[in-house]
Scaffold this motif. Structure first.
Motif, PDB file in Angstrom:
ATOM      1  N   UNK A  65       0.809  -1.218   0.000  1.00  0.00           N
ATOM      2  CA  UNK A  65       0.000   0.000   0.000  1.00  0.00           C
ATOM      3  C   UNK A  65       0.836   1.258   0.000  1.00  0.00           C
ATOM      4  N   UNK A  66       2.141   1.134  -0.198  1.00  0.00           N
ATOM      5  CA  UNK A  66       3.049   2.282  -0.170  1.00  0.00           C
ATOM      6  C   UNK A  66       3.417   2.679  -1.593  1.00  0.00           C
ATOM      7  N   UNK A  67       3.305   3.964  -1.885  1.00  0.00           N
ATOM      8  CA  UNK A  67       3.691   4.466  -3.198  1.00  0.00           C
ATOM      9  C   UNK A  67       5.197   4.346  -3.392  1.00  0.00           C
ATOM     10  N   UNK A  68       5.587   3.998  -4.605  1.00  0.00           N
ATOM     11  CA  UNK A  68       7.004   3.938  -4.946  1.00  0.00           C
ATOM     12  C   UNK A  68       7.287   4.926  -6.070  1.00  0.00           C
ATOM     13  N   UNK A  69       8.392   5.642  -5.922  1.00  0.00           N
ATOM     14  CA  UNK A  69       8.824   6.589  -6.938  1.00  0.00           C
ATOM     15  C   UNK A  69      10.002   6.008  -7.693  1.00  0.00           C
ATOM     16  N   UNK A  70      10.042   6.253  -8.996  1.00  0.00           N
ATOM     17  CA  UNK A  70      11.172   5.812  -9.801  1.00  0.00           C
ATOM     18  C   UNK A  70      11.243   6.670 -11.056  1.00  0.00           C
ATOM     19  N   UNK A  71      12.413   6.718 -11.650  1.00  0.00           N
ATOM     20  CA  UNK A  71      12.622   7.502 -12.873  1.00  0.00           C
ATOM     21  C   UNK A  71      13.119   6.578 -13.965  1.00  0.00           C
ATOM     22  N   UNK A  72      12.497   6.663 -15.138  1.00  0.00           N
ATOM     23  CA  UNK A  72      12.944   5.943 -16.318  1.00  0.00           C
ATOM     24  C   UNK A  72      13.722   6.915 -17.192  1.00  0.00           C
ATOM     25  N   UNK A  73      14.914   6.533 -17.574  1.00  0.00           N
ATOM     26  CA  UNK A  73      15.782   7.439 -18.327  1.00  0.00           C
ATOM     27  C   UNK A  73      16.122   6.862 -19.690  1.00  0.00           C
ATOM     28  N   UNK A  74      16.109   7.711 -20.704  1.00  0.00           N
ATOM     29  CA  UNK A  74      16.386   7.213 -22.044  1.00  0.00           C
ATOM     30  C   UNK A  74      16.746   8.313 -23.016  1.00  0.00           C
ATOM     31  N   UNK A  75      16.600   7.988 -24.302  1.00  0.00           N
ATOM     32  CA  UNK A  75      17.084   8.869 -25.359  1.00  0.00           C
ATOM     33  C   UNK A  75      16.092   8.901 -26.522  1.00  0.00           C
TER      34      UNK A  75
END
Length: 243
Positions: A65-75
């Motif tokens: 039930x906990x939000x998770x943050x993440x970043x997807x990086x690309x080109x």
């Protein structure tokens, strides 16, 4: 209120105005993905290992039930027929613990690590993502939500946790202001993983001149050298139903 907060609030209210929903703006509100009628035409592609980590973040939220943050990086890439593709090759997770009170945000340590990674790897595209938990795992006030039936209809709101909160929009505005200050050295968009399996990505066009949220419906993963659509509200008829 600080100058930057005033600016973000002004942009948020302009977004509501430009979508024709100013009368339904309310503190700590939000909008349904179904309101995003315009779209950006480029394609987003997740490599297999990136997609698997996205699924893992979804699973962790479903369990906790906990939000998770993440970043997807690309080109950015341009194909021979002039189609634009964004290939996401890396993912950076926020390993901090959040309590889901509807106002969760990325940790300072995550932002610091993101800055370091961007400076080292120099991606030109960054998708700032987070998961939304099921309503039953949150501390949202159901009674307040149920009292807003007219607002729900006008804003195309679905079940709690299945929408874009004002907090989500404000956080994204902040990233767009950063992008603007960095003279578009990298480009931010936003993604939200929902409890029903949708991964909805959206953009903010015309930041300071008639800002409007737009969808990015063309999102794919690679499977055996084939592009396979990742489910989102704009490519699933069933997902377009409102509650």
């Amino acid at each position: 209120m600080e100058k930057q907060e005033l600016e973000k609030n002004s942009i948020l209210k302009s977004i509501y105005k430009n979508m024709g929903i100013s009368d339904y703006y309310r503190e700590d509100g939000g909008i349904g993905f179904g309101l995003l009628k315009e779209s950006n035409s480029y394609n987003v592609v997740l490599l297999d290992e990136v997609y698997k980590k996205l699924l893992q973040a979804r699973k962790e939220t479903d369990n906790s039930g906990i939000e998770h943050f993440f970043a997807l990086m690309g080109y950015f890439y341009k194909s021979g027929n002039d189609d634009y593709f964004v290939c996401t090759r890396g993912i950076l997770d926020d390993n901090s613990t959040n309590v889901n009170d509807g106002r969760c945000k990325a940790s300072e340590s995550f932002i610091e690590r993101l800055n370091i990674t961007v400076n080292e790897e120099k991606p030109n595209f960054i998708i700032m993502c987070h998961t939304h938990p099921k309503y039953s795992q949150t501390s949202f006030d159901r009674n307040v939500y149920d009292e807003q039936l007219v607002v729900q209809s006008k804003l195309k709101l679905r079940e709690l946790g299945m929408n874009i909160s004002d907090g989500d929009i404000m956080g994204f505005i902040n990233y767009k202001l950063t992008q603007d200050k960095c003279l578009n050295r990298f480009y931010f968009i936003s993604g939200i993983s929902l409890p029903n399996g949708e991964f909805n990505i959206f953009d903010l066009n015309n930041l300071k001149d008639n800002p409007i949220l737009v969808s990015i419906p063309n999102v794919f993963r690679i499977q055996e050298d084939e592009l396979v659509p990742i489910p989102n509200i704009w490519n699933l008829e069933e997902a377009k139903k409102t509650y």
